[in-house]
Motif scaffolding. Structure first.
Motif, short mmCIF file in Angstrom:
data_model
loop_
_atom_site.label_atom_id
_atom_site.label_comp_id
_atom_site.label_asym_id
_atom_site.label_seq_id
_atom_site.Cartn_x
_atom_site.Cartn_y
_atom_site.Cartn_z
N ALA A 197 0.82 -1.23 0.00
CA ALA A 197 0.00 0.00 0.00
C ALA A 197 0.84 1.26 0.00
O ALA A 197 0.36 2.34 -0.37
CB ALA A 197 -0.93 0.01 1.20
N SER A 198 2.10 1.17 0.43
CA SER A 198 2.98 2.34 0.49
C SER A 198 3.68 2.62 -0.84
O SER A 198 4.41 3.60 -0.97
CB SER A 198 4.05 2.14 1.58
N SER A 199 3.46 1.74 -1.81
CA SER A 199 4.09 1.92 -3.12
C SER A 199 3.29 2.89 -3.97
O SER A 199 2.06 2.93 -3.90
CB SER A 199 4.20 0.57 -3.84
N HIS A 200 4.00 3.68 -4.77
CA HIS A 200 3.36 4.68 -5.64
C HIS A 200 2.36 4.03 -6.59
O HIS A 200 1.25 4.52 -6.78
CB HIS A 200 4.44 5.41 -6.43
N VAL A 201 2.75 2.89 -7.19
CA VAL A 201 1.90 2.22 -8.18
C VAL A 201 0.77 1.46 -7.48
O VAL A 201 -0.41 1.63 -7.79
CB VAL A 201 2.74 1.25 -9.04
N SER A 202 1.13 0.63 -6.50
CA SER A 202 0.14 -0.25 -5.85
C SER A 202 -0.94 0.54 -5.12
O SER A 202 -2.10 0.13 -5.09
CB SER A 202 0.84 -1.18 -4.87
N SER A 203 -0.56 1.67 -4.52
CA SER A 203 -1.55 2.47 -3.79
C SER A 203 -2.62 3.00 -4.74
O SER A 203 -3.81 3.07 -4.40
CB SER A 203 -0.88 3.63 -3.05
N ARG A 204 -2.23 3.35 -5.95
CA ARG A 204 -3.19 3.85 -6.94
C ARG A 204 -4.10 2.71 -7.44
O ARG A 204 -5.29 2.92 -7.69
CB ARG A 204 -2.45 4.49 -8.11
N VAL A 205 -3.52 1.53 -7.58
CA VAL A 205 -4.32 0.36 -7.98
C VAL A 205 -5.37 0.07 -6.91
O VAL A 205 -6.54 -0.15 -7.20
CB VAL A 205 -3.41 -0.88 -8.19
N LEU A 206 -4.94 0.12 -5.66
CA LEU A 206 -5.84 -0.14 -4.53
C LEU A 206 -6.96 0.90 -4.45
O LEU A 206 -8.11 0.56 -4.15
CB LEU A 206 -5.05 -0.15 -3.22
N GLN A 207 -6.63 2.16 -4.72
CA GLN A 207 -7.65 3.21 -4.70
C GLN A 207 -8.75 2.93 -5.72
O GLN A 207 -9.94 3.09 -5.42
CB GLN A 207 -7.01 4.57 -5.00
N THR A 208 -8.35 2.52 -6.91
CA THR A 208 -9.32 2.20 -7.96
C THR A 208 -10.15 0.98 -7.57
O THR A 208 -11.38 0.96 -7.78
CB THR A 208 -8.60 1.94 -9.30
N CYS A 209 -9.49 -0.01 -6.98
CA CYS A 209 -10.20 -1.22 -6.54
C CYS A 209 -11.24 -0.89 -5.47
O CYS A 209 -12.38 -1.35 -5.53
CB CYS A 209 -9.20 -2.25 -5.99
N VAL A 210 -10.84 -0.08 -4.49
CA VAL A 210 -11.75 0.29 -3.40
C VAL A 210 -12.94 1.10 -3.93
O VAL A 210 -14.06 0.96 -3.46
CB VAL A 210 -10.98 1.10 -2.32
N LYS A 211 -12.68 1.91 -4.95
CA LYS A 211 -13.74 2.75 -5.51
C LYS A 211 -14.81 1.92 -6.22
O LYS A 211 -16.01 2.21 -6.10
CB LYS A 211 -13.11 3.76 -6.49
#
Length: 561
Positions: free
Chosen positions: A145-159
């Motif tokens: 979750a602290s990674s620049h790429v992975s955090s953005r992927v997670l945000q889209t997934c949560v949305k």
């Protein structure tokens, strides 16, 4: 003399000998000196003039280094620019794989993310991609979750994910919330989780923040999470977050924070806390926050307002001195921040007022358009005597956007929300009068007629409040400034007079026939509009005849005629 001759002759002799020796050597052979050291040229029993290198040291062949260099140069020349670029990319990829344990997973997630974030993708296809991504991340979410790429992927997934999937992500992240809240990239994911959290989940987050509110507010990134939770929380949850910043007792004992009182003054009284102890604790919390310049959040503005409400004159003066300047400009966009700004202008020294106004340079137009910020400008016009400074910085900048300001509906909105304060202010009363009249030459009509009617009703609602001698707050009709402004509006604006009569004064004129309020009542009789006079005549005539309401003779005779 003989000795002298000897000395002079000796060098010549040596010179001749050395010269002849060189000639003899050169006449013998013109071969390179290297051959003179060849073992085959030396007799077997004679020692060598120059020793050989040890067997361990490998002799360099004249052709070794030269040919190797030329070979490598040819190899580099054979590689194209594209091949060299690919080779460098491969090396970089290899280094990243060593440095990042989840590098391969991140690459896979990035590929999925490029597909799932498209606007024209079908919901079913996006759901499949999100499910696939979440399956790959399962059990590793807090780590990536602290990674620049992975955090953005997670945000889209949560949305876009289902509630069940969202709950699973939330459960995995909650134990690591404090760490993630201070990470530059993960903070956006935490905010997204708070936005989509259910009421029990939000309560769980706010509960987990307990004991860490002050430390997070001092953190540039962490303060964003605290502010976001504060904005989303209900009144009780907001109070829970604030209480920790007031005193050590409230920080340690959770049961004490469940009291209903919201104002700090009432909390101190209810719990019998020592005011000096509370001030010391709050000062230790506030000082590092101000030193770091973290002043944009409404929660901090609330804490500062509460601090000023109990601070002694010296402590308040120190805080005002610290805030005066550019820091204050960043605070006045909220209701509490605007109040702090007005307090700084009101109680600050001439030097501090000058710093506040200079700090606003270049931002005046934006502040004037802001619903809360414009109140600070009004306060400056009302309080500051330095007309030269105000003209140079404030008025000169406002002149360029004067028409835009006049037609901005938020001017009107500001007047509606702050009608009481503006009416009671020496300068604010002029602003609200001009707006309620529709501006110069009726510039606000007919575009903002509905808004202007709302403003008339807001003033009428203040007048309709019951008269109470026990209340500490002065009634709008008994205030010197507001009573005269309302009187002017009755005389000059028939639409306002009609609203005021029907909503607030009809049947109550006898109550307001004495003091400052009598001027407002008399204005209905003195109005130049026949409809306004006719509307109030039936109720006012008995009061005038009975001597309860006194009308100037000039006005009375003019109206009778």
């Amino acid at each position: 003399m003989a000795a002298k001759n000897q000395q002079t002759q000796k060098p010549k002799k040596r010179k001749q000998i050395s010269h002849s020796k060189v000639e003899r050597d050169s006449s013998k052979s013109k071969k390179p000196k290297l051959l003179a050291y060849n073992p085959s040229n030396n007799p077997p029993n004679k020692p060598l003039k120059k020793p050989f290198k040890s067997p361990k040291q490998k002799q360099k062949h004249p052709s070794d280094s030269k040919f190797k260099k030329s070979d490598s140069g040819n190899e580099n020349k054979e590689l194209t620019k594209r091949e060299r670029r690919l080779q460098a990319k491969e090396l970089a990829e290899a280094r990243k794989k060593k440095r990042k344990p989840h590098y391969t997973l991140e690459q896979e997630l990035a590929s999925l993310w490029e597909k799932m974030r498209r606007r024209n993708i079908a919901k079913e296809d996006r759901s499949k991609l999100i499910t696939e991504a979440l399956q790959k991340m399962k059990g590793k979410i807090p780590e990536i979750a602290s990674s620049h790429v992975s955090s953005r992927v997670l945000q889209t997934c949560v949305k876009y994910c289902s509630q069940t999937e969202r709950d699973a992500v939330f459960a995995e992240l909650l134990p690591h919330l404090l760490t993630l809240a201070c990470n530059t990239y993960a903070v956006h994911l935490v905010k997204k989780m708070l936005d989509t959290a259910s009421k029990p989940q939000l309560a769980g987050v706010i509960s987990s923040l307990r004991g860490h509110v002050a430390s997070l507010l001092r953190h540039m990134v962490g303060s964003v999470v605290i502010e976001h939770a504060y904005q989303l929380g209900n009144a009780t949850q907001k109070q829970e977050l604030l209480m920790e910043l007031y005193s050590t007792e409230l920080h340690l004992f959770k049961d004490l924070t469940s009291i209903k009182e919201s104002r700090l003054v009432d909390v101190i009284s209810k719990l019998s806390l020592q005011k000096s102890s509370v001030l010391r604790h709050m000062s230790s919390v506030i000082q590092p926050i101000l030193e770091k310049g973290i002043v944009d959040h409404s929660m901090i503005h609330r804490v500062l307002i509460e601090y000023l409400s109990i601070a002694d004159q010296s402590s308040a003066a120190d805080l005002i001195q610290q805030l005066s300047g550019p820091l204050l400009v960043r605070m006045i966009h909220t209701r509490d921040g605007s109040k702090i700004g007005m307090l700084c202008v009101k109680h600050g020294s001439a030097k501090e007022r000058k710093k506040i106004i200079k700090g606003m340079k270049g931002h005046i137009s934006k502040i004037a358009h802001d619903q809360c910020g414009c109140m600070v400008l009004i306060c400056i016009f009302s309080m500051v005597d330095d007309t030269k400074l105000i003209t140079k910085i404030v008025i000169r900048e406002l002149q360029t956007t004067l028409k835009e300001l006049a037609l901005d509906k938020n001017l009107v909105d500001v007047c509606i929300e702050n009608a009481g304060e503006l009416l009671a202010s020496n300068f604010g009363k002029e602003v609200i009068f001009e707006v309620a009249m529709g501006g110069s030459d009726g510039i606000l009509h007919p575009t903002l007629d509905e808004k202007l009617n709302n403003l008339h009703e807001a003033i009428a609602a203040l007048v309709a409040k019951p008269k109470s001698e026990e209340s500490e707050e002065e009634h709008v009709l008994e205030n010197f400034h507001s009573s005269r402004t309302i009187r002017k509006l009755v005389l000059d604006c028939p639409a306002f007079a009609s609203t005021l009569w029907k909503k607030s004064l009809e049947g109550k004129c006898q109550l307001w026939a004495q003091g400052h309020s009598s001027k407002v009542v008399c204005a209905f009789w003195e109005s130049s509009d026949s409809k306004v006079r006719k509307m109030a005549k039936e109720e006012l005539q008995p009061l005038i005849d009975g001597g309860i309401l006194k009308i100037p003779e000039t006005k009375q005779s003019a109206n009778e005629g």
